[in-house]
Design a protein around this motif. Structure first.
Motif, PDB file in Angstrom:
ATOM      1  N   ASP A  17       1.888  -0.288   8.257  1.00  0.00           N
ATOM      2  CA  ASP A  17       1.779   0.963   8.992  1.00  0.00           C
ATOM      3  C   ASP A  17       2.878   1.138  10.047  1.00  0.00           C
ATOM      4  O   ASP A  17       2.930   2.162  10.722  1.00  0.00           O
ATOM      5  CB  ASP A  17       0.421   1.054   9.698  1.00  0.00           C
ATOM      6  N   GLY A  18       3.709   0.103  10.213  1.00  0.00           N
ATOM      7  CA  GLY A  18       4.752   0.148  11.240  1.00  0.00           C
ATOM      8  C   GLY A  18       4.245  -0.206  12.619  1.00  0.00           C
ATOM      9  O   GLY A  18       4.909   0.101  13.624  1.00  0.00           O
ATOM     10  N   ARG A  52       0.843  -1.190   0.000  1.00  0.00           N
ATOM     11  CA  ARG A  52       0.000   0.000   0.000  1.00  0.00           C
ATOM     12  C   ARG A  52       0.873   1.231   0.000  1.00  0.00           C
ATOM     13  O   ARG A  52       1.891   1.272   0.674  1.00  0.00           O
ATOM     14  CB  ARG A  52      -0.911   0.000   1.240  1.00  0.00           C
ATOM     15  N   GLN A  53       0.483   2.231  -0.820  1.00  0.00           N
ATOM     16  CA  GLN A  53       1.169   3.526  -0.860  1.00  0.00           C
ATOM     17  C   GLN A  53       2.673   3.377  -1.072  1.00  0.00           C
ATOM     18  O   GLN A  53       3.480   4.024  -0.419  1.00  0.00           O
ATOM     19  CB  GLN A  53       0.875   4.304   0.421  1.00  0.00           C
ATOM     20  N   ALA A  79       0.827  -0.090  -9.008  1.00  0.00           N
ATOM     21  CA  ALA A  79       1.139   0.698 -10.201  1.00  0.00           C
ATOM     22  C   ALA A  79       2.629   0.849 -10.430  1.00  0.00           C
ATOM     23  O   ALA A  79       3.056   1.206 -11.530  1.00  0.00           O
ATOM     24  CB  ALA A  79       0.493   2.076 -10.088  1.00  0.00           C
ATOM     25  N   ALA A  80       3.434   0.589  -9.411  1.00  0.00           N
ATOM     26  CA  ALA A  80       4.886   0.763  -9.493  1.00  0.00           C
ATOM     27  C   ALA A  80       5.537  -0.258  -8.567  1.00  0.00           C
ATOM     28  O   ALA A  80       4.863  -0.864  -7.721  1.00  0.00           O
ATOM     29  CB  ALA A  80       5.278   2.185  -9.080  1.00  0.00           C
ATOM     30  N   PRO A  81       6.849  -0.473  -8.681  1.00  0.00           N
ATOM     31  CA  PRO A  81       7.520  -1.374  -7.738  1.00  0.00           C
ATOM     32  C   PRO A  81       7.295  -0.932  -6.295  1.00  0.00           C
ATOM     33  O   PRO A  81       7.172   0.264  -6.009  1.00  0.00           O
ATOM     34  CB  PRO A  81       8.993  -1.256  -8.147  1.00  0.00           C
ATOM     35  N   ASP A  83      -2.701  -3.289  -2.395  1.00  0.00           N
ATOM     36  CA  ASP A  83      -2.299  -3.367  -3.792  1.00  0.00           C
ATOM     37  C   ASP A  83      -1.633  -4.717  -4.052  1.00  0.00           C
ATOM     38  O   ASP A  83      -0.835  -5.198  -3.246  1.00  0.00           O
ATOM     39  CB  ASP A  83      -1.314  -2.246  -4.139  1.00  0.00           C
ATOM     40  N   PHE A  84      -1.926  -5.297  -5.200  1.00  0.00           N
ATOM     41  CA  PHE A  84      -1.436  -6.635  -5.551  1.00  0.00           C
ATOM     42  C   PHE A  84      -0.253  -6.491  -6.496  1.00  0.00           C
ATOM     43  O   PHE A  84      -0.360  -5.891  -7.560  1.00  0.00           O
ATOM     44  CB  PHE A  84      -2.561  -7.417  -6.217  1.00  0.00           C
ATOM     45  N   LEU A  85       0.889  -7.054  -6.126  1.00  0.00           N
ATOM     46  CA  LEU A  85       2.073  -6.989  -6.988  1.00  0.00           C
ATOM     47  C   LEU A  85       2.344  -8.316  -7.683  1.00  0.00           C
ATOM     48  O   LEU A  85       2.614  -8.351  -8.873  1.00  0.00           O
ATOM     49  CB  LEU A  85       3.293  -6.565  -6.184  1.00  0.00           C
TER      50      LEU A  85
END
Length: 335
Positions: free
Chosen positions: A332-333, A153-154, A251-253, A181-183
């Motif tokens: 989120d840590g 995420r993000q 959308a990106a690595p 997000d799915f990579l």
């Protein structure tokens, strides 16, 4: 048909068609005299997010060549790929009509397949075309190839590792359905200096008997209508096209915040699913779980950085969304 006496190696049979795709941070050019083979490429890689890594993206060239149909029994499973190397070449061979030859130093590969393999699209794509794409990108870009999944995420991601059957694909599915997000689901490629992870989010493979926790009707329809494939292990799985389903593709690595070993064991405390893996155990488990990747040039840098960021174990809760909540906390840590 070419004159085999004048051109026995088919050096003068120029491909008639060409397509280009951005895959794993590289620019691929696929050439072939067969429109059917280039359609396999389109089916596999069209519509994917064009990931870019902070390196100069070279052009990689793959030629696909179609041979006449073999006299094989209808529906017979292809032979498994056998690998070999020598003289700067890498090879993957099913039989005399189906094989891959890679020349990483020249950034090129040749995929040869027979017409009957067009009736076996899963094996053709997964064991020949993707073999060429993944291996060429790994060697040319210096990526660490991992057998695992990745969600995030993000811009932040978590690497999902574990033994076969531990539930990585099921967790990746529910992560997709619950806001992450799915990579990638089966193969993740990491730049060792930056821990940026990329992959090919084209298909998700899950067993039908794991879908009873999917309550969303749109998602359930998407999965139920997906084709079924048979792995060489004999396991039947849904092959769901991620580009046509719900959820969001990365959308990106993704910048890895750490790794999680997915366990099939149930947690003793339903409120505490995620726990750290001790340093010595983490090193041993990473190397045992990724025996091929651990032999690659970038492994030591990758391992050192990943250990610093954290390696955890995730046990099962009452519902897969409980495990997804634990991944949200890690991203989120909070863990």
């Amino acid at each position: 048909m070419p004159d085999t006496d004048a051109d026995p190696f088919r050096e003068r049979s120029a491909p008639a068609f060409s397509v280009r795709k951005a895959i794993l941070g590289a620019d691929f050019r696929f050439d072939s005299a067969s429109a059917a083979l280039l359609q396999v490429v389109e089916t596999a890689y069209a519509g994917l997010p064009p990931h870019r890594l902070p390196v100069t993206a070279p052009e990689l060239h793959i030629e696909l060549r179609l041979l006449p149909r073999r006299a094989a029994p209808p529906g017979a499973e292809p032979l498994p790929v056998r690998t070999q190397s020598g003289a700067g070449l890498l090879c993957g061979v099913m039989d005399a009509s189906n094989y891959v030859v890679l020349a990483p130093a020249q950034r090129q590969a040749l995929v040869v397949t027979s017409e009957d393999m067009l009736d076996q699209p899963y094996h053709l794509r997964y064991e020949l075309v993707e073999f060429a794409v993944f291996t060429l990108a790994t060697r040319v870009l210096g990526l660490v190839p991992l057998h695992g999944a990745c969600v995030g995420r993000q811009g932040r991601g978590v690497l999902l590792l574990g033994e076969s059957g531990a539930g990585k694909s099921t967790l990746a599915l529910h992560s997709l359905l619950h806001g992450l997000d799915f990579l990638a689901e089966d193969a993740v490629f990491v730049q060792p200096d930056t821990l940026l992870a990329t992959g090919v989010a084209n298909y998700l493979h899950v067993q039908a008997d794991t879908l009873h926790h999917v309550g969303d009707q749109v998602a359930r329809h998407w999965l139920d209508c997906s084709p079924r494939i048979h792995r060489r292990s004999g396991v039947e799985k849904c092959e769901a096209d991620l580009r046509q389903g719900p959820g969001k593709l990365a959308a990106a690595p993704l910048d890895l915040v750490g790794a999680v070993f997915v366990s099939a064991e149930e947690a003793g405390d339903a409120d505490v699913l995620l726990g750290p893996v001790r340093l010595g155990d983490a090193v041993a488990r990473l190397r045992a779980n990724q025996s091929y990747a651990a032999t690659q040039p970038g492994w030591d840098r990758f391992e050192q950085q990943l250990i610093r960021r954290g390696v955890h174990e995730l046990r099962r809760g009452h519902h897969p969304r409980d495990a997804v909540a634990a991944l949200h906390g890690l991203l989120d840590g909070v863990h």
